[in-house]
Design a protein around this motif. Structure first.
Motif, PDB file in Angstrom:
ATOM      1  N   LEU A  56       3.792   5.678 -12.172  1.00 42.53           N
ATOM      2  CA  LEU A  56       2.848   4.704 -11.544  1.00 42.53           C
ATOM      3  C   LEU A  56       3.295   4.047 -10.307  1.00 42.53           C
ATOM      4  O   LEU A  56       2.481   3.902  -9.272  1.00 42.53           O
ATOM      5  N   CYS A  57       4.609   3.629 -10.271  1.00 42.15           N
ATOM      6  CA  CYS A  57       5.421   3.290  -8.973  1.00 42.15           C
ATOM      7  C   CYS A  57       5.187   4.036  -7.904  1.00 42.15           C
ATOM      8  O   CYS A  57       4.925   3.936  -6.969  1.00 42.15           O
ATOM      9  N   THR A  58       5.170   5.224  -8.306  1.00 44.42           N
ATOM     10  CA  THR A  58       5.340   6.580  -7.131  1.00 44.42           C
ATOM     11  C   THR A  58       3.822   6.638  -6.632  1.00 44.42           C
ATOM     12  O   THR A  58       3.567   6.685  -5.373  1.00 44.42           O
ATOM     13  N   ARG A  59       2.864   6.545  -7.659  1.00 45.25           N
ATOM     14  CA  ARG A  59       1.424   6.660  -7.072  1.00 45.25           C
ATOM     15  C   ARG A  59       1.073   5.436  -6.193  1.00 45.25           C
ATOM     16  O   ARG A  59       0.358   5.828  -5.090  1.00 45.25           O
ATOM     17  N   ILE A  60       1.415   4.191  -6.673  1.00 45.33           N
ATOM     18  CA  ILE A  60       0.981   3.156  -5.984  1.00 45.33           C
ATOM     19  C   ILE A  60       1.845   2.931  -4.637  1.00 45.33           C
ATOM     20  O   ILE A  60       1.214   2.520  -3.707  1.00 45.33           O
ATOM     21  N   VAL A  61       2.864   3.229  -4.472  1.00 40.53           N
ATOM     22  CA  VAL A  61       3.917   3.254  -3.096  1.00 40.53           C
ATOM     23  C   VAL A  61       3.345   4.179  -2.355  1.00 40.53           C
ATOM     24  O   VAL A  61       2.933   3.954  -1.152  1.00 40.53           O
ATOM     25  N   GLY A  62       2.969   5.454  -2.895  1.00 37.99           N
ATOM     26  CA  GLY A  62       2.408   6.438  -2.062  1.00 37.99           C
ATOM     27  C   GLY A  62       1.091   5.914  -1.454  1.00 37.99           C
ATOM     28  O   GLY A  62       0.753   6.160  -0.191  1.00 37.99           O
ATOM     29  N   HIS A  63       0.143   5.583  -2.241  1.00 37.41           N
ATOM     30  CA  HIS A  63      -1.143   5.189  -1.893  1.00 37.41           C
ATOM     31  C   HIS A  63      -1.064   4.249  -0.735  1.00 37.41           C
ATOM     32  O   HIS A  63      -1.714   4.104   0.304  1.00 37.41           O
ATOM     33  N   TRP A  64      -0.362   2.974  -1.032  1.00 39.19           N
ATOM     34  CA  TRP A  64      -0.429   2.016   0.136  1.00 39.19           C
ATOM     35  C   TRP A  64       0.700   2.225   1.198  1.00 39.19           C
ATOM     36  O   TRP A  64       0.250   1.862   2.513  1.00 39.19           O
ATOM     37  N   SER A  65       1.466   3.125   1.089  1.00 44.09           N
ATOM     38  CA  SER A  65       2.169   3.893   2.359  1.00 44.09           C
ATOM     39  C   SER A  65       1.228   4.459   3.152  1.00 44.09           C
ATOM     40  O   SER A  65       1.151   4.210   4.195  1.00 44.09           O
ATOM     41  N   ARG A  66       0.394   5.057   2.698  1.00 42.30           N
ATOM     42  CA  ARG A  66      -0.921   5.943   3.470  1.00 42.30           C
ATOM     43  C   ARG A  66      -1.573   4.830   3.984  1.00 42.30           C
ATOM     44  O   ARG A  66      -1.950   4.924   5.418  1.00 42.30           O
ATOM     45  N   GLU A  67      -2.083   3.827   3.307  1.00 36.95           N
ATOM     46  CA  GLU A  67      -3.062   2.998   3.982  1.00 36.95           C
ATOM     47  C   GLU A  67      -2.502   2.103   5.138  1.00 36.95           C
ATOM     48  O   GLU A  67      -3.061   2.104   5.918  1.00 36.95           O
ATOM     49  N   LEU A  68      -1.126   1.683   4.889  1.00 38.20           N
ATOM     50  CA  LEU A  68      -0.520   0.945   5.853  1.00 38.20           C
ATOM     51  C   LEU A  68      -0.184   1.945   7.196  1.00 38.20           C
ATOM     52  O   LEU A  68      -0.248   1.342   8.266  1.00 38.20           O
ATOM     53  N   LEU A  69      -0.015   3.171   6.937  1.00 37.70           N
ATOM     54  CA  LEU A  69       0.471   3.879   7.984  1.00 37.70           C
ATOM     55  C   LEU A  69      -0.758   4.129   8.875  1.00 37.70           C
ATOM     56  O   LEU A  69      -0.790   4.305  10.103  1.00 37.70           O
ATOM     57  N   ASP A  70      -1.922   4.544   8.099  1.00 34.90           N
ATOM     58  CA  ASP A  70      -3.387   4.488   9.034  1.00 34.90           C
ATOM     59  C   ASP A  70      -3.869   3.182   9.155  1.00 34.90           C
ATOM     60  O   ASP A  70      -5.145   3.014   9.865  1.00 34.90           O
TER      61      ASP A  70
END
Length: 135
Positions: A56-70
């Motif tokens: 769950l941590c991996t999924r949510i961190v990955g999701h928000w990383s992409r959002e912030l990067l974009d």
């Protein structure tokens, strides 16, 4: 004449009661039609899937990383549904992804996935969140 009316009413009531029972609406069945039994060897409902804290941590961190990067991220760690520890991982992942993007790395998504997974694995290996909501 009265007998004919009673006989017809009784016949109608019998037909309605039979139709009611055939439709599965009888009093003995709590008002619901009976469901068919599942096929042999299968349960009536699928087993729930359990997602580990690390996944769950991996999924949510990955999701928000992409959002912030974009440039689509918003708010603070709480509005993202992250703990303080997960937010620390997120900041490290985004920093690495930004650096890789500047260097022309073709697939930043794989980098995000790998670093989020590694960061979350290390965090949970060392105990994960503490007792406070921010950890």
């Amino acid at each position: 004449m009265r007998r004919g009316v009673r006989a017809r009413a009784g016949a109608i009531a019998s037909v309605l009661a039979a139709a009611w029972a055939v439709a599965g609406c009888g009093a003995a069945d709590s008002g619901h039609a009976r469901k068919a039994d599942p096929p042999a060897g299968r349960s009536a409902s699928p087993s729930p899937r359990v997602t580990s804290d690390e996944d769950l941590c991996t999924r949510i961190v990955g999701h928000w990383s992409r959002e912030l990067l974009d440039g689509r991220g918003y708010g603070d760690y709480q509005s993202m549904g992250l703990s303080g520890g997960q937010y620390d991982i997120l900041r490290e992942v985004v920093d690495s992804a930004r650096a890789a993007r500047r260097q022309g790395t073709a697939d930043v998504g794989k980098l995000i996935d790998r670093e989020a997974r590694e960061g979350c694995a290390a965090w949970y290996r060392s105990g994960g969140p503490g007792t406070g909501p921010w950890r």
